[in-house]
Design an enzyme around this catalytic site. Structure first.
Site, PDB file in Angstrom:
ATOM      1  N   GLY A 159      65.540  42.893 -56.637  1.00  0.00           N
ATOM      2  CA  GLY A 159      65.714  42.683 -58.102  1.00  0.00           C
ATOM      3  C   GLY A 159      65.043  41.100 -58.437  1.00  0.00           C
ATOM      4  N   GLY A 160      63.871  41.223 -57.526  1.00  0.00           N
ATOM      5  CA  GLY A 160      62.599  40.065 -57.940  1.00  0.00           C
ATOM      6  C   GLY A 160      63.142  38.581 -57.901  1.00  0.00           C
ATOM      7  CB  SER A 204      62.401  44.968 -53.558  1.00  0.00           C
ATOM      8  OG  SER A 204      61.494  44.578 -54.390  1.00  0.00           O
TER       9      SER A 204
END
Length: 613
Positions: free
Chosen positions: A144-145, A232
């Site tokens: 989710g960055g 991620s």
């Protein structure tokens, strides 16, 4: 005692009496499933009351750290210590950590319950697990960055994974972590660095993993068989934990799976950019008391700002600077404590935790949504990552354009399906994929073996080439995304009921079960794949690595598991100097990606220096 505790206590007593009477009458206990599952920590005299779904017991909103408010805002987490005799309601999801509210993607949860009091875990296990089961544990660190997400997102529903593992005779315990995001998790300044109050989100993850080490045994888990799985930035964070404290302290996990991410995957690790963003927010909320805004007074003022105001200002600024979700406005940086240098340099000097078996991966079109569909020129291509990586020299940009000639992507254009999409879009998407995901994964895994992290035979790579989101992307008007970022998650989680109109067909569910069981093999046995998973045990990523190669900057041969797509499930070995004319179809497909030449440059000293990774 609260009404909740009184009701729970009466409920537990009633269950015990009910079971006792049934046993004395020699009547099978068939109705146990109507009562909530209960776990008791006898050492601490704490009882957790959970909930059920078919075949799975859930314990949610289990706090691992105290509420990070007031003087604890931005500070390292304080491990929670519930009073003896506590009865903890673990039956419902807790709050998400502060972030923007509303919809994200059609197949993810709507964000509507946020609070600073969010440092909790989501635990799931097969029904009927005994306290002494000693099951291996999979701990999920969401992506989710560093701007959004939660362990409670419907995309991460663990039921399918837990059930698939149990069905394969390899049951496990699942744990999802909530950790601080945005300014709350990754603010930095001179004062914060001096007082070691930085990278709070990373420290949250570590304390959560330590909670698993200390307490998962009462849920039937084995603290000595913990696999950290991240996607991620969650994967990138796992790599940062391995380089934390220059590798001088062990990490609270024994294996790692890094999906679409490696240390420094997206951003410059120098703290200046994030410090400037912290000051910008401080000015907007009236806390920049001096010219630079990096003083202890500014920090104390930020701690007193109402949470709603700080969230709204930060989310607005982050999304304006990094549309659409504000990813990469705040993120982990060098603080001379948790992180002591650029990750790629730490890897090259052996300053990392050793002997952690690693599965690492990327998705075929990981970079698809980072490129604008309107991309049509060379400048547009370079602009696709310009917001994040803005320090590239002219020579670096020219070299990237040369390594990705536009004619390589002509065949990807599907005018009758994608609309007026230029080959330049696919060029930008592939370049973004390699810069942010594929090449950092290859560099991290190779350097980990090169500099003595562990035997190369205990590193595995895979490329995920299937998606259940095709109908969703079509409905969103972005069919050109294809097998985009996040596509691998439903397969690992073996999620049978994806939301938002996703593909829940039998073929996709069968592949999901196969992939999930392959990952379960890693969690259980330390090696992915296996006969029971519908595929053989995977071969190591670097099959020809020898001691004499330890001066090499990159590999000359790769063995990669390719999952999904027209080639199905296959193990593909490719050589740096392989002859395309004698390759199999699978080898030719991988050779088209030109991983050796492109990643040689992306992982070169020049580009790493300019990217600051």
């Amino acid at each position: 005692m609260t009404n909740f505790k009184i009701n729970l206590l009466f409920g537990v007593v009633a269950v015990a009496i009910h079971h006792h009477l049934l046993e004395r009458a020699n009547i099978p206990i068939l109705s146990a499933s109507i009562f909530p599952p209960t776990v008791t920590d006898f050492t601490r005299n704490i009882r957790y009351i959970g909930s059920r779904t078919p075949g799975v017991e859930h314990f949610q909103n289990v706090f691992y750290a105290e509420e990070p408010t007031g003087q604890r805002r931005f500070a390292p987490p304080v491990p929670v210590s519930p009073p003896k005799g506590s009865i903890i309601d673990a039956s419902k999801p807790g709050a998400w950590c502060p972030q923007g509210v509303g919809d994200i993607l059609p197949f993810t949860s709507q964000v509507n319950n946020i609070s600073e009091n969010c440092l909790s875990l989501r635990i799931a296990r097969p029904s009927g697990v005994q306290r002494d089961a000693k099951l291996p544990v999979a701990v999920w660190i969401h992506g989710g960055g560093h701007a959004l997400g939660s362990a409670s997102d419907i995309l991460y529903t663990p039921d399918g994974l837990v059930r698939a593992a149990a069905a394969a005779g390899k049951p496990l315990i699942y744990v999802g972590i909530n950790y601080r995001l945005g300014i709350f998790g990754f603010a930095t300044s001179k004062a914060m660095i001096e007082t070691k109050q930085t990278n709070a989100g990373l420290r949250d993850q570590r304390v959560a993993l330590q909670w698993v080490q200390d307490h998962i045994e009462v849920f039937g888990g084995d603290p000595d068989r913990v696999t950290a799985i991240g996607q991620s930035v969650g994967a990138s964070d796992i790599g940062l934990h391995l380089t934390s404290f220059n590798g001088s302290r062990n990490v609270p996990f024994q294996q790692a799976m890094m999906m679409s991410g490696a240390p420094g995957v997206n951003f410059n690790s120098d703290p200046v950019f994030v410090a400037n963003n912290t000051v910008a927010i401080a000015r907007q909320v009236g806390c920049a008391k001096n010219e630079d805004g990096q003083s202890i007074e500014t920090l104390e003022c930020l701690r007193a700002v109402p949470a709603d105001l700080l969230i709204n200002v930060t989310v607005n600024e982050a999304r304006k600077a990094r549309p659409p979700f504000g990813e990469g406005y705040f993120y982990p940086t060098i603080d001379n404590d948790y992180l002591n240098g650029r990750p790629s340099q730490l890897m090259r000097t052996g300053k990392f935790v050793k002997n952690i078996p690693i599965v690492a991966s990327w998705v075929t079109n990981d970079g698809a949504w980072y490129a604008s569909p309107q991309t049509s020129t060379d400048e547009d291509v370079l602009g696709s990552f310009g917001l994040w990586l803005h320090g590239f020299s002219r020579s670096t940009k020219e070299k990237l354009l040369q390594l990705y000639p536009v004619e390589d992507f002509n065949h990807m254009v599907r005018q009758n399906y994608d609309g007026g999409i230029s080959p330049q879009y696919y060029r930008a998407a592939q370049m973004s994929r390699d810069i942010w995901f594929t090449c950092p994964v290859l560099d991290f895994s190779w350097q980990y073996a090169q500099t003595g992290g562990l035997n190369a035979s205990r590193i595995w790579l895979y490329e995920h080439n299937a998606t259940r989101f095709t109908p969703v992307f079509e409905a969103m008007g972005v069919p050109m995304w294809r097998v985009a970022h996040l596509s691998d998650i439903p397969y690992v989680f073996n999620n049978p009921h994806l939301e938002g109109g996703a593909d829940n067909s039998l073929d996709q569910l069968a592949l999901s079960e196969t992939v999930s069981k392959a990952i379960v093999g890693f969690v259980h046995e330390g090696r992915p794949g296996g006969e029971g998973a519908g595929m053989q045990k995977w071969s190591s990523a670097y099959p020809t690595m020898r001691d004499g190669q330890r001066s090499s900057e990159s590999a000359s041969r790769l063995s990669i598991q390719v999952i999904g797509g027209p080639l199905g499930l296959s193990e593909v070995a490719i050589d740096r100097d392989g002859d395309v004319g004698v390759m199999t179809a699978a080898q030719q497909a991988l050779a088209w990606e030109k991983l050796f030449g492109r990643c040689d440059f992306i992982n070169s000293p020049q580009m790493r220096d300019e990217a600051g990774v």
